[in-house]
Scaffold this active site. Structure first.
Site, PDB file in Angstrom:
ATOM      1  N   GLU A 103       0.497  -1.692   0.068  1.00 42.99           N
ATOM      2  CA  GLU A 103       0.003  -0.194  -0.027  1.00 42.99           C
ATOM      3  C   GLU A 103       0.430   1.208  -0.131  1.00 42.99           C
ATOM      4  O   GLU A 103       0.488   1.870  -0.451  1.00 42.99           O
ATOM      5  CB  GLU A 103      -1.143  -0.089   1.549  1.00 42.99           C
ATOM      6  CG  GLU A 103      -1.362   0.865   1.411  1.00 42.99           C
ATOM      7  CD  GLU A 103      -1.549   0.871   3.343  1.00 42.99           C
ATOM      8  OE1 GLU A 103      -1.205   0.038   3.473  1.00 42.99           O
ATOM      9  OE2 GLU A 103      -2.539   1.865   3.792  1.00 42.99           O
ATOM     10  N   ASP A 127       0.114  -9.490   4.129  1.00 42.79           N
ATOM     11  CA  ASP A 127      -1.145  -8.883   4.143  1.00 42.79           C
ATOM     12  C   ASP A 127      -2.410  -9.677   3.168  1.00 42.79           C
ATOM     13  O   ASP A 127      -3.482  -9.526   4.077  1.00 42.79           O
ATOM     14  CB  ASP A 127      -0.951  -7.963   5.117  1.00 42.79           C
ATOM     15  CG  ASP A 127       0.352  -7.925   6.238  1.00 42.79           C
ATOM     16  OD1 ASP A 127      -0.147  -8.754   6.935  1.00 42.79           O
ATOM     17  OD2 ASP A 127       0.243  -6.367   5.790  1.00 42.79           O
ATOM     18  N   MET A 169       0.355 -12.049  12.027  1.00 42.76           N
ATOM     19  CA  MET A 169       1.115 -10.490  11.542  1.00 42.76           C
ATOM     20  C   MET A 169      -0.978 -10.069  10.972  1.00 42.76           C
ATOM     21  O   MET A 169      -1.257 -11.332  10.590  1.00 42.76           O
ATOM     22  CB  MET A 169       1.381 -10.369  10.424  1.00 42.76           C
ATOM     23  CG  MET A 169       3.500 -10.250  10.897  1.00 42.76           C
ATOM     24  SD  MET A 169       4.278  -9.391   9.735  1.00 42.76           S
ATOM     25  CE  MET A 169       5.800  -8.931  10.860  1.00 42.76           C
ATOM     26  N   ARG A 265      -1.433 -19.681  27.631  1.00 41.06           N
ATOM     27  CA  ARG A 265       0.527 -18.768  27.013  1.00 41.06           C
ATOM     28  C   ARG A 265       0.285 -18.093  26.246  1.00 41.06           C
ATOM     29  O   ARG A 265      -0.414 -18.670  24.666  1.00 41.06           O
ATOM     30  CB  ARG A 265       1.547 -19.706  26.851  1.00 41.06           C
ATOM     31  CG  ARG A 265       1.855 -20.535  28.484  1.00 41.06           C
ATOM     32  CD  ARG A 265       2.791 -19.722  29.148  1.00 41.06           C
ATOM     33  NE  ARG A 265       2.544 -20.112  30.554  1.00 41.06           N
ATOM     34  CZ  ARG A 265       3.741 -20.652  30.930  1.00 41.06           C
ATOM     35  NH1 ARG A 265       5.219 -21.935  30.304  1.00 41.06           N
ATOM     36  NH2 ARG A 265       4.293 -20.954  32.370  1.00 41.06           N
ATOM     37  N   VAL A 272       9.408 -14.504  11.323  1.00 46.41           N
ATOM     38  CA  VAL A 272       9.133 -15.611  11.055  1.00 46.41           C
ATOM     39  C   VAL A 272       8.402 -15.918  10.054  1.00 46.41           C
ATOM     40  O   VAL A 272       8.509 -16.653   8.502  1.00 46.41           O
ATOM     41  CB  VAL A 272       8.312 -16.253  12.178  1.00 46.41           C
ATOM     42  CG1 VAL A 272       8.265 -18.036  11.828  1.00 46.41           C
ATOM     43  CG2 VAL A 272       9.511 -16.946  13.785  1.00 46.41           C
ATOM     44  N   ARG A 274       7.266 -13.914   8.071  1.00 46.55           N
ATOM     45  CA  ARG A 274       8.102 -12.720   5.804  1.00 46.55           C
ATOM     46  C   ARG A 274       9.181 -13.891   5.693  1.00 46.55           C
ATOM     47  O   ARG A 274      10.082 -13.571   4.911  1.00 46.55           O
ATOM     48  CB  ARG A 274       8.334 -11.874   6.735  1.00 46.55           C
ATOM     49  CG  ARG A 274       6.265 -11.338   6.889  1.00 46.55           C
ATOM     50  CD  ARG A 274       6.915  -9.439   6.904  1.00 46.55           C
ATOM     51  NE  ARG A 274       8.694  -8.495   6.988  1.00 46.55           N
ATOM     52  CZ  ARG A 274       8.340  -7.670   6.964  1.00 46.55           C
ATOM     53  NH1 ARG A 274       7.230  -7.022   7.988  1.00 46.55           N
ATOM     54  NH2 ARG A 274       9.750  -7.080   7.535  1.00 46.55           N
TER      55      ARG A 274
HETATM   56  O1  F6P Z   1       3.458  -4.636   6.199  1.00 48.29           O
HETATM   57  C1  F6P Z   1       3.438  -5.894   6.395  1.00 48.29           C
HETATM   58  C2  F6P Z   1       3.518  -6.584   7.867  1.00 48.29           C
HETATM   59  O2  F6P Z   1       4.187  -7.484   8.174  1.00 48.29           O
HETATM   60  C3  F6P Z   1       2.665  -6.087   8.732  1.00 48.29           C
HETATM   61  O3  F6P Z   1       1.509  -7.668   9.214  1.00 48.29           O
HETATM   62  C4  F6P Z   1       2.756  -5.743  10.072  1.00 48.29           C
HETATM   63  O4  F6P Z   1       2.050  -4.790  10.724  1.00 48.29           O
HETATM   64  C5  F6P Z   1       4.261  -5.010   9.177  1.00 48.29           C
HETATM   65  O5  F6P Z   1       4.647  -5.511   8.346  1.00 48.29           O
HETATM   66  C6  F6P Z   1       5.194  -5.003  10.289  1.00 48.29           C
HETATM   67  O6  F6P Z   1       6.683  -5.163   9.745  1.00 48.29           O
HETATM   68  P1  F6P Z   1       8.201  -3.986  10.490  1.00 48.29           P
HETATM   69  O7  F6P Z   1       8.176  -4.903  11.861  1.00 48.29           O
HETATM   70  O8  F6P Z   1       9.173  -4.644   9.415  1.00 48.29           O
HETATM   71  O9  F6P Z   1       7.608  -2.769  10.234  1.00 48.29           O
END
Ligand code: F6P
Length: 341
Positions: A103, A127, A169, A265, A272, A274
Site C-alpha cells: 500500500e 497481509d 501479522m 501462554r 518468522v 516473512r
Molecule cells: O505490512 C506487512 C507487515 O507484515 C504487517 O503485517 C506488520 O504490521 C508489519 O509488516 C511489520 O513490519 P516491520 O516490523 O518490518 O515494520
C-alpha cells in the site's frame, strides 16, 4: 529502455522471484537493461544503485527476502524528495520504473506516475490486504508458516491443558489469522475487522476445556477489543504513520488467565512469517507478476499495477489499487464461527 527496479516496505517471500522474472524477460526478450535500487524509495532518493542483470539474478528464485534490500522510506515526506528522485532517474538514464511493494510503496508510485514518470507496480504483502488483486504473493507462505506453528502448538496445549494464543501479522486486515486459524483448527480467531468481546472469547475457551480439549486462539496483531472492554497500549509511529504493533497476544494471555483461571501462554510468530523460502504457489504468482509487469512497461502502459483476477493476470490503474485496503468481509468471518469454542 533502461528500467529501475525497487522493493519497498516489509519484505515478503517471493520478491526475488519477481525480480528474476522481470530481468530475465526484460533482457532476453525485449533487450532492455536494468538498474537495481537499494532499499526501496531510499535508493532513487539517494542514488544508491546496484547491478541488475541475468547474472546477478541467477539462483534467487527460492530465496526469501530481497536482493535489493527494502525500507519504509517515504520520499513524499522528505523535503524536495520527489524532485530529487526525478533528477536522479534522469541522470542515470532510467526511463521506466517497476516498484514492488504494498500500500505505501505503491502509494508513492501512484504519486510519481502523476508527475509523468513511467511506473508499473507489483503488489506485495504477506497481509493480502491490497485491493484490486485476488491474492498477493507472500500470503500463502505466511499462512503455511502460521499453520505449521499452530499444528505444533495443538499437541503441547493438550499435554499441559493450557490456552495457547498465537499472534500473527495483520495490521488492518485479518487474512492471515482467518486462513491460518481455519486451516490450523483454531478454536477462536480474532481479526481487526471485528472488535472482539473478551467475555465471549472466555466462553469459547471454557466450552473447549469442558470437551477435554485445549484451546488455540489465533489473533491478528491489529485485533482490538470492543470499546471500553479492555485496555491496550499504543506503540511508536513509522514514516508512513503506522503504529508499531505487537502486544495483543500478551494482553490476551493475562486477561484470559485472570478471567478463566486456565493457564495461558502466548506465541508471537512475528517476522518468522516473512522469512525464508516461498511456497510453490507464491513462486508461481510472483514470477507471473514479474513477467506481466515488464510486459506492461514495455508496452508503455504506465501508472498500472499487475493483479491476479481468478487465474488471469490483468493490469489495473495504480490509483484504484491503492485507494482502499481489502479487508476481510464480515460474512467470511461469520462463515468460520461455527468452529469456535
Ligand atoms: O505490512 C506487512 C507487515 O507484515 C504487517 O503485517 C506488520 O504490521 C508489519 O509488516 C511489520 O513490519 P516491520 O516490523 O518490518 O515494520
Amino acid at each position: 529502455m533502461r528500467i529501475g527496479v525497487l522493493t519497498g516496505g516489509g519484505d515478503c517471500p517471493g520478491l526475488n522471484a519477481v525480480i528474476r522474472a522481470i530481468v530475465r524477460k526484460g533482457s532476453e526478450v525485449y533487450g532492455h537493461d536494468f538498474v537495481g535500487f537499494h532499499d526501496g524509495w531510499k535508493g532513487p532518493l539517494e542514488n544508491d544503485t546496484l547491478t541488475l542483470d541475468v547474472a546477478t539474478t541467477r539462483g534467487i528464485l527460492p530465496r526469501g527476502g530481497t536482493i535489493l534490500g527494502s525500507s519504509r522510506t517515504n520520499p513524499i515526506k522528505v523535503e524536495g524528495g520527489v524532485e530529487r528522485i526525478e533528477k536522479n532517474l534522469k541522470t542515470l538514464g532510467v526511463d521506466g520504473l517497476i516498484a514492488i511493494g504494498g500500500e505505501d510503496t505503491l502509494g508513492v508510485a501512484t504519486a510519481l506516475a502523476g508527475h509523468g514518470l513511467n511506473v508499473v507496480g507489483v503488489p506485495k504483502t504477506i497481509d493480502n490486504d491490497l485491493n484490486a488483486t485476488d491474492y498477493t504473493f507472500g500470503f500463502d507462505t505466511a499462512v503455511q508458516i502460521a499453520v505449521d506453528a499452530i499444528d505444533r502448538l495443538h499437541t503441547t496445549a493438550e499435554s499441559h491443558h493450557r490456552v495457547l494464543i498465537v499472534e500473527v501479522m495483520g495490521r488492518h486486515a485479518g487474512w492471515i489469522a482467518l486462513h491460518s486459524g481455519l486451516a490450523g483448527g483454531a478454536n477462536v480467531i480474532l481479526i481487526p475487522e471485528r472488535p472482539f468481546d473478551i467475555a465471549e472469547v472466555c466462553t469459547y475457551i471454557e466450552k473447549r476445556f469442558a470437551r477435554h480439549y485445549a484451546p488455540i486462539v489465533v489473533v491478528a496483531e491489529g485485533a482490538t477489543p470492543k470499546e471500553g472492554t479492555m485496555a491496550l497500549q499504543q506503540g511508536d509511529l513509522d514514516a508512513f504513520g503506522h503504529v508499531r504493533l505487537g502486544g495483543i497476544g500478551q494482553v490476551l494471555e493475562q486477561e484470559i488467565q485472570a478471567r478463566t483461571g486456565f493457564e495461558s501462554r502466548q506465541t508471537v510468530l512475528g517476522h518468522v512469517q516473512r522469512g525464508g523460502t516461498p511456497t510453490a504457489f507464491d513462486r508461481v504468482l510472483a514470477t507471473r507478476f514479474g513477467l506481466h509487469a515488464i510486459d506492461a512497461l514495455h508496452d508503455g502502459d504506465s501508472g498500472v499495477m499487475v493483479a491476479l483476477r481468478g487465474t488471469d493476470i490483468v493490469r489495473v490503474p495504480l490509483s484504484e489499487a491503492t485507494a482502499e485496503l481489502k479487508l476481510v468481509p464480515l460474512e467470511r468471518y461469520e462463515e468460520v464461527e461455527v468452529f469456535f469454542g
